[in-house]
Design an enzyme around this catalytic site. Sequence first.
Site, PDB file in Angstrom:
ATOM      1  N   CYS A 121       0.881  -1.259  -0.104  1.00 34.97           N
ATOM      2  CA  CYS A 121      -0.003   0.014   0.029  1.00 34.97           C
ATOM      3  C   CYS A 121       0.798   1.100   0.017  1.00 34.97           C
ATOM      4  O   CYS A 121       2.004   1.410   0.698  1.00 34.97           O
ATOM      5  CB  CYS A 121      -0.859   0.027   1.132  1.00 34.97           C
ATOM      6  SG  CYS A 121      -2.012  -1.344   1.199  1.00 34.97           S
ATOM      7  N   CYS A 202      -3.503   0.060  -3.576  1.00 31.35           N
ATOM      8  CA  CYS A 202      -4.016   0.229  -2.188  1.00 31.35           C
ATOM      9  C   CYS A 202      -3.344   1.542  -1.363  1.00 31.35           C
ATOM     10  O   CYS A 202      -2.296   1.858  -1.627  1.00 31.35           O
ATOM     11  CB  CYS A 202      -4.119  -0.959  -1.328  1.00 31.35           C
ATOM     12  SG  CYS A 202      -2.487  -1.591  -0.693  1.00 31.35           S
TER      13      CYS A 202
END
Length: 308
Positions: A121, A202
């Site tokens: 992420c 993400c």
Amino acid sequence: MPLQQRSARSQQRTVLLVGMVVLLAALLLAVVLASVLTHGKQEVSPKMLKWKDRGTTKNLQEVILGRCYSYVLARYPELGHKDCLEIWESLKHAFIYKNPCNITSEDYQPLMELASHPIPCNKSLFWSKTNDLAHRYTKSNQNFLTLEDTLLGYMADRVSWCGDPSAPGINYESCPKRSECESNPSSVFWKMASKMFAEAACGVVQVMLNGSIEAGAFRNSSIFGSIEVFNLNPDKVSAVHIWLMHDIGGPQSESCSGHSIKRLKSILEERNFKITCEDNYRPVQLLQCVHNPDHTDCRLCTNTTSTP
């Protein structure tokens, strides 16, 4: 009586010799005909299709395997086991002996599954018309990854391949451009890989665009504008940061308040993403200034603006 016997034997020898001559002549004729027919078949045998782009990269197998092993053993050993031989075979079977204008996403699906891996992420960096700058930045800052920094992208970057229905099944002379046919091996591959890269993103994602392009920094027809932006998952991505970079000494055709950036913001807002845009993101501009340290733009590189 003895004369008649000798005469009969002489006739038999003559007939035998004539028969042998005829047989040899027939064999010789058969050999000549076979040679002519074989030569004729070679002349009319199917030739490789001709296209306008460069052909398959020489020693493609060695290039793909070398990059695969380098990536999984040296660069990112934390990925764990990846079968590079199986990955190569999967890539080869996606295009070998196939018409390069009839490639489908199904052809590449096994490869995508074999070579996929998680993307941490906050590390995804998308780009459009900033190829060189984006990759210079990810090389200097390991906190970000472009598609070309993933296993799939790393193996395929600046490499070309395509098949052909005739032997040996791979065309090393030429491959089709996108303008010649949409469903060519390169276009289908990069569209699938880009879609998968976007789906895996993400946290906060970044996109680096070129504000020096007269036609506009954001283009709906680009890979980012047509595929990646629509495959970002609002449930996984918390915000999109736009870095609008201008060439050092080049035109500043568009800023964060420009028409194409407004169009991009509208698309992202409709999909419920939080958005920020920054003209000449300073860490990237400093990298540009490494090659232009005395340019006026570099002496003013702290003058950046950020808009919500």
